[in-house]
Design a protein around this motif. Sequence first.
Motif, PDB file in Angstrom:
ATOM      1  N   ALA A 146       3.186   4.960  -7.088  1.00  0.00           N
ATOM      2  CA  ALA A 146       3.502   6.158  -6.321  1.00  0.00           C
ATOM      3  C   ALA A 146       2.250   6.718  -5.645  1.00  0.00           C
ATOM      4  N   GLY A 147       1.138   6.658  -6.342  1.00  0.00           N
ATOM      5  CA  GLY A 147      -0.111   7.115  -5.746  1.00  0.00           C
ATOM      6  C   GLY A 147      -0.510   6.280  -4.548  1.00  0.00           C
ATOM      7  N   GLU A 148      -0.288   4.972  -4.623  1.00  0.00           N
ATOM      8  CA  GLU A 148      -0.622   4.099  -3.495  1.00  0.00           C
ATOM      9  C   GLU A 148       0.309   4.349  -2.321  1.00  0.00           C
ATOM     10  N   PHE A 149       1.585   4.534  -2.594  1.00  0.00           N
ATOM     11  CA  PHE A 149       2.529   4.874  -1.528  1.00  0.00           C
ATOM     12  C   PHE A 149       2.082   6.161  -0.838  1.00  0.00           C
ATOM     13  N   SER A 150       1.753   7.163  -1.621  1.00  0.00           N
ATOM     14  CA  SER A 150       1.327   8.446  -1.064  1.00  0.00           C
ATOM     15  C   SER A 150       0.075   8.298  -0.211  1.00  0.00           C
ATOM     16  N   ARG A 151      -0.878   7.531  -0.718  1.00  0.00           N
ATOM     17  CA  ARG A 151      -2.127   7.336   0.038  1.00  0.00           C
ATOM     18  C   ARG A 151      -1.861   6.691   1.390  1.00  0.00           C
ATOM     19  N   LEU A 152      -1.054   5.654   1.383  1.00  0.00           N
ATOM     20  CA  LEU A 152      -0.760   4.951   2.633  1.00  0.00           C
ATOM     21  C   LEU A 152       0.053   5.823   3.589  1.00  0.00           C
ATOM     22  N   ALA A 153       1.013   6.560   3.049  1.00  0.00           N
ATOM     23  CA  ALA A 153       1.877   7.389   3.896  1.00  0.00           C
ATOM     24  C   ALA A 153       1.101   8.520   4.559  1.00  0.00           C
ATOM     25  N   ARG A 154       0.029   8.985   3.911  1.00  0.00           N
ATOM     26  CA  ARG A 154      -0.735  10.110   4.446  1.00  0.00           C
ATOM     27  C   ARG A 154      -1.823   9.678   5.427  1.00  0.00           C
ATOM     28  N   GLU A 155      -2.052   8.374   5.522  1.00  0.00           N
ATOM     29  CA  GLU A 155      -3.039   7.892   6.489  1.00  0.00           C
ATOM     30  C   GLU A 155      -2.507   8.086   7.913  1.00  0.00           C
ATOM     31  N   THR A 156      -3.357   8.538   8.784  1.00  0.00           N
ATOM     32  CA  THR A 156      -2.972   8.721  10.184  1.00  0.00           C
ATOM     33  C   THR A 156      -3.239   7.431  10.940  1.00  0.00           C
ATOM     34  N   LYS A 157      -2.187   6.897  11.540  1.00  0.00           N
ATOM     35  CA  LYS A 157      -2.342   5.654  12.285  1.00  0.00           C
ATOM     36  C   LYS A 157      -2.906   5.941  13.680  1.00  0.00           C
ATOM     37  N   PRO A 158      -3.794   5.087  14.150  1.00  0.00           N
ATOM     38  CA  PRO A 158      -4.347   5.279  15.500  1.00  0.00           C
ATOM     39  C   PRO A 158      -3.281   5.327  16.590  1.00  0.00           C
ATOM     40  N   ASP A 159      -2.193   4.569  16.406  1.00  0.00           N
ATOM     41  CA  ASP A 159      -1.144   4.524  17.433  1.00  0.00           C
ATOM     42  C   ASP A 159      -0.095   5.620  17.247  1.00  0.00           C
ATOM     43  N   GLY A 160      -0.260   6.413  16.187  1.00  0.00           N
ATOM     44  CA  GLY A 160       0.675   7.504  15.956  1.00  0.00           C
ATOM     45  C   GLY A 160       2.038   7.091  15.441  1.00  0.00           C
ATOM     46  N   LYS A 161       2.218   5.830  15.122  1.00  0.00           N
ATOM     47  CA  LYS A 161       3.516   5.358  14.649  1.00  0.00           C
ATOM     48  C   LYS A 161       3.779   5.820  13.216  1.00  0.00           C
ATOM     49  N   PRO A 162       5.056   5.862  12.820  1.00  0.00           N
ATOM     50  CA  PRO A 162       5.382   6.305  11.459  1.00  0.00           C
ATOM     51  C   PRO A 162       4.990   5.279  10.417  1.00  0.00           C
ATOM     52  N   PHE A 163       4.915   5.727   9.179  1.00  0.00           N
ATOM     53  CA  PHE A 163       4.696   4.848   8.044  1.00  0.00           C
ATOM     54  C   PHE A 163       6.032   4.214   7.681  1.00  0.00           C
ATOM     55  N   THR A 164       6.063   2.898   7.543  1.00  0.00           N
ATOM     56  CA  THR A 164       7.301   2.179   7.270  1.00  0.00           C
ATOM     57  C   THR A 164       7.197   1.420   5.955  1.00  0.00           C
ATOM     58  N   ALA A 165       8.210   1.558   5.125  1.00  0.00           N
ATOM     59  CA  ALA A 165       8.207   0.891   3.827  1.00  0.00           C
ATOM     60  C   ALA A 165       9.595   0.351   3.534  1.00  0.00           C
ATOM     61  N   ALA A 166       9.651  -0.747   2.798  1.00  0.00           N
ATOM     62  CA  ALA A 166      10.916  -1.339   2.362  1.00  0.00           C
ATOM     63  C   ALA A 166      10.990  -1.283   0.849  1.00  0.00           C
ATOM     64  N   LEU A 167      12.137  -0.840   0.342  1.00  0.00           N
ATOM     65  CA  LEU A 167      12.323  -0.627  -1.088  1.00  0.00           C
ATOM     66  C   LEU A 167      13.290  -1.644  -1.678  1.00  0.00           C
ATOM     67  N   SER A 168      12.957  -2.107  -2.875  1.00  0.00           N
ATOM     68  CA  SER A 168      13.818  -3.039  -3.605  1.00  0.00           C
ATOM     69  C   SER A 168      14.720  -2.282  -4.555  1.00  0.00           C
ATOM     70  N   GLY A 169      15.749  -2.982  -5.024  1.00  0.00           N
ATOM     71  CA  GLY A 169      16.621  -2.416  -6.031  1.00  0.00           C
ATOM     72  C   GLY A 169      16.190  -2.846  -7.421  1.00  0.00           C
ATOM     73  N   GLY A 170      17.082  -2.705  -8.387  1.00  0.00           N
ATOM     74  CA  GLY A 170      16.774  -3.087  -9.760  1.00  0.00           C
ATOM     75  C   GLY A 170      16.326  -1.900 -10.600  1.00  0.00           C
ATOM     76  N   SER A 171      16.117  -2.160 -11.881  1.00  0.00           N
ATOM     77  CA  SER A 171      15.752  -1.086 -12.802  1.00  0.00           C
ATOM     78  C   SER A 171      14.264  -0.752 -12.784  1.00  0.00           C
ATOM     79  N   THR A 172      13.414  -1.734 -12.517  1.00  0.00           N
ATOM     80  CA  THR A 172      11.977  -1.488 -12.591  1.00  0.00           C
ATOM     81  C   THR A 172      11.482  -0.445 -11.598  1.00  0.00           C
ATOM     82  N   PRO A 173      11.904  -0.453 -10.326  1.00  0.00           N
ATOM     83  CA  PRO A 173      11.354   0.529  -9.392  1.00  0.00           C
ATOM     84  C   PRO A 173      11.968   1.917  -9.485  1.00  0.00           C
ATOM     85  N   LYS A 174      13.025   2.096 -10.262  1.00  0.00           N
ATOM     86  CA  LYS A 174      13.684   3.408 -10.296  1.00  0.00           C
ATOM     87  C   LYS A 174      12.740   4.527 -10.723  1.00  0.00           C
TER      88      LYS A 174
END
Length: 244
Positions: A20-48
């Motif tokens: 979660a800390g790594e997700f937060s760090r990456l999401a808060r970085e400002t991209k030079p091109d101004g594009k949004p932060f994009t992430a893909a999430l898996s299912g299953g019990s481990t990531p819940k």
Amino acid sequence: MSAPNIRVYGNLEELSRAAAGEFSRLARETKPDGKPFTAALSGGSTPKPLYELLARPEFEIPWLRVHLFQVDERCVPPNDPQSNYRMIREALLDHIALPQSHVHRMAAERPDRDAAARSYEVELRGTLGVTASDWPRLDLIFLGMGDDGHTASLFPESAALDETERAVCPNWIGKLKMWRLTVTYPVLNAAAQVIFLVSGGKKAEILRDVLRSPGSSTPYPVQRVQPSSGTVTWYLDKAAARLL
């Protein structure tokens, strides 16, 4: 596979907090091109537990600048107990101020699975501004690993393992007698960062084989995730890592 980047944590809670800390760090970085932060999430019990943590204010995630995709989905309605989307919604989406237009659900319940997969590819490419000549490059993909070495819905001996032209496709999982939609290796291997989340002693033996025998002539599906210009990091708890 090149030498794996491995991080071992005491338990699933510690692993989830680190992710979660790594997700937060990456999401808060400002991209030079101004594009949004994009992430893909898996299912299953481990990531819940990770998704539940991401919903907490302490991680200060700028949700208005985030777009979330699915890695794969069972071909069931979105309110079905088996639905990956339902788990993600209940653990995360219901608790954050993420615009509905930033949530990209796989409509795997559609009778025409091929059309559903093609529609999702169009949505993925359109959101990332990618033409048909390039592969969508997500900023982050969370993946898991099954006890047979599968990841996403790329199972051993399934047809999608050999897909090289489509970003998303239907895949019949023979041993489960079930259709699923899944992103394909070209998308996984175009990612900027892939994080595998593996927890529990039941995964220890397969994890040892996956990480210690990268040169196998018949690689596990998970071993074929090798981003060409990105990183792969394994977040493990002590139970899963006990044989390494």
